[in-house]
Design an enzyme around this catalytic site. Structure first.
Site, PDB file in Angstrom:
ATOM      1  N   GLU A 102      27.150 -13.722  15.449  1.00  0.00           N
ATOM      2  CA  GLU A 102      26.956 -14.273  16.853  1.00  0.00           C
ATOM      3  C   GLU A 102      27.889 -15.566  17.124  1.00  0.00           C
ATOM      4  OE1 GLU A 102      22.919 -15.048  17.605  1.00  0.00           O
ATOM      5  OE2 GLU A 102      22.466 -12.770  17.391  1.00  0.00           O
TER       6      GLU A 102
ATOM      7  N   ASN B 155      13.484 -15.140  29.141  1.00  0.00           N
ATOM      8  CA  ASN B 155      13.020 -15.962  28.220  1.00  0.00           C
ATOM      9  C   ASN B 155      13.554 -17.166  27.930  1.00  0.00           C
ATOM     10  OD1 ASN B 155      14.770 -14.528  26.756  1.00  0.00           O
ATOM     11  ND2 ASN B 155      13.359 -14.258  24.952  1.00  0.00           N
TER      12      ASN B 155
ATOM     13  N   TYR C 237      24.750  -8.123  22.196  1.00  0.00           N
ATOM     14  CA  TYR C 237      23.392  -7.168  21.619  1.00  0.00           C
ATOM     15  C   TYR C 237      23.586  -5.955  21.253  1.00  0.00           C
ATOM     16  CZ  TYR C 237      20.599 -10.976  23.838  1.00  0.00           C
ATOM     17  OH  TYR C 237      20.037 -12.159  24.199  1.00  0.00           O
TER      18      TYR C 237
ATOM     19  N   HIS D 161      18.069 -18.028  23.692  1.00  0.00           N
ATOM     20  CA  HIS D 161      18.334 -17.041  22.427  1.00  0.00           C
ATOM     21  C   HIS D 161      18.802 -17.718  21.314  1.00  0.00           C
ATOM     22  CE1 HIS D 161      19.946 -13.987  19.809  1.00  0.00           C
ATOM     23  NE2 HIS D 161      20.945 -14.579  19.707  1.00  0.00           N
TER      24      HIS D 161
ATOM     25  N   LYS E 195      19.909 -19.301  28.522  1.00  0.00           N
ATOM     26  CA  LYS E 195      20.007 -17.931  29.200  1.00  0.00           C
ATOM     27  C   LYS E 195      20.301 -18.221  30.796  1.00  0.00           C
ATOM     28  CE  LYS E 195      17.674 -14.790  26.096  1.00  0.00           C
ATOM     29  NZ  LYS E 195      16.903 -13.432  25.750  1.00  0.00           N
TER      30      LYS E 195
HETATM   31  P1  CMP Z   1      16.780 -12.409  22.366  1.00  0.00           P
HETATM   32  O1  CMP Z   1      16.522 -13.475  21.297  1.00  0.00           O
HETATM   33  O2  CMP Z   1      17.894 -12.787  23.390  1.00  0.00           O
HETATM   34  O3  CMP Z   1      17.015 -11.167  21.617  1.00  0.00           O
HETATM   35  C1  CMP Z   1      16.802  -9.911  22.284  1.00  0.00           C
HETATM   36  C2  CMP Z   1      16.342  -9.872  23.745  1.00  0.00           C
HETATM   37  O4  CMP Z   1      15.881  -8.676  24.165  1.00  0.00           O
HETATM   38  C3  CMP Z   1      15.092 -10.939  23.572  1.00  0.00           C
HETATM   39  O5  CMP Z   1      15.224 -12.189  23.411  1.00  0.00           O
HETATM   40  C4  CMP Z   1      14.343 -10.660  24.974  1.00  0.00           C
HETATM   41  O6  CMP Z   1      14.739 -11.450  26.042  1.00  0.00           O
HETATM   42  C5  CMP Z   1      14.957  -9.192  25.422  1.00  0.00           C
HETATM   43  N1  CMP Z   1      13.849  -8.025  25.632  1.00  0.00           N
HETATM   44  C6  CMP Z   1      13.507  -7.284  26.651  1.00  0.00           C
HETATM   45  N2  CMP Z   1      12.419  -6.639  26.466  1.00  0.00           N
HETATM   46  C7  CMP Z   1      12.007  -6.820  25.137  1.00  0.00           C
HETATM   47  C8  CMP Z   1      11.147  -6.247  24.245  1.00  0.00           C
HETATM   48  N3  CMP Z   1      10.342  -5.332  24.911  1.00  0.00           N
HETATM   49  N4  CMP Z   1      11.042  -6.507  23.114  1.00  0.00           N
HETATM   50  C9  CMP Z   1      11.977  -7.537  22.500  1.00  0.00           C
HETATM   51  N5  CMP Z   1      12.953  -8.222  23.195  1.00  0.00           N
HETATM   52  C10 CMP Z   1      13.040  -7.777  24.451  1.00  0.00           C
END
Ligand code: CMP
Length: 148
Positions: free
Chosen positions: A136, A122, A59, A125, A19
């Site tokens: 995806e 984070n 998303y 992904h 990311k």
């Molecule tokens: P990802 O695996 O990319 O899939 C969806 C993303 O939403 C997740 O990682 C997080 O980075 C983001 N996200 C932000 N806020 C939340 C939340 N409260 N719960 C889950 N995902 C979140």
């Protein structure tokens, strides 16, 4: 010949993103090193600065969630690394290497624990199931070959 064919049949592909937070922090090389050390084969890779629209399409499954606008804005703040990763049991294996979505809850030794700052920032992904992996991979790498 039989064994080779059998092993091939266990091969799976998953979709991964480094990311914008992790690319910005210059963690790309270290994350790719961990991916290769874990035994994944990188089948496709692209550095790409997503538009908000591309992030929204990617998303789409989360569009009703309260964090959707923030997530899609964040994902377009800078370039990310898009990858198709192959290994046996790739989807589960990549999720294990990343760790829990929230870096604060991720196990020691996982990428999100090491490189993630918050649930949104984070670092990585990964697809969560075969159907999302197919969507995806096709979204960013149309025409990619699944078996060879
Ligand atoms: P990802 O695996 O990319 O899939 C969806 C993303 O939403 C997740 O990682 C997080 O980075 C983001 N996200 C932000 N806020 C939340 C939340 N409260 N719960 C889950 N995902 C979140």
């Amino acid at each position: 010949a039989h064994l080779l064919a059998y092993n091939r049949s266990l091969m799976e592909m998953t979709f991964a993103i480094i990311k914008p937070d992790a690319v910005r922090a210059r963690h790309t090389g270290r994350i790719i090193e961990r991916i290769e050390e874990a035994g994944f084969t990188i089948r496709a890779m692209q550095l790409r600065h997503l538009t908000v629209k591309e992030a929204e399409g990617f998303y789409a499954v989360h569009k009703e969630r309260p964090f959707f606008a923030s997530l899609t804005t964040f994902m377009s703040t800078g370039p990310c690394i898009l990858m198709a990763l192959e290994s046996e049991d790739a989807i589960k294996k990549w999720r294990g290497l990343m760790g829990a979505t929230d870096p604060a809850k991720a196990d020691a030794g996982t990428l999100r624990k090491e490189f993630g700052a918050s649930i949104e920032n984070n670092a990585t992904h990964g697809s969560d199931a075969p159907d999302t992996a197919a969507f995806e991979l096709g979204y960013f790498f149309p025409g990619i070959q699944f078996a060879r």
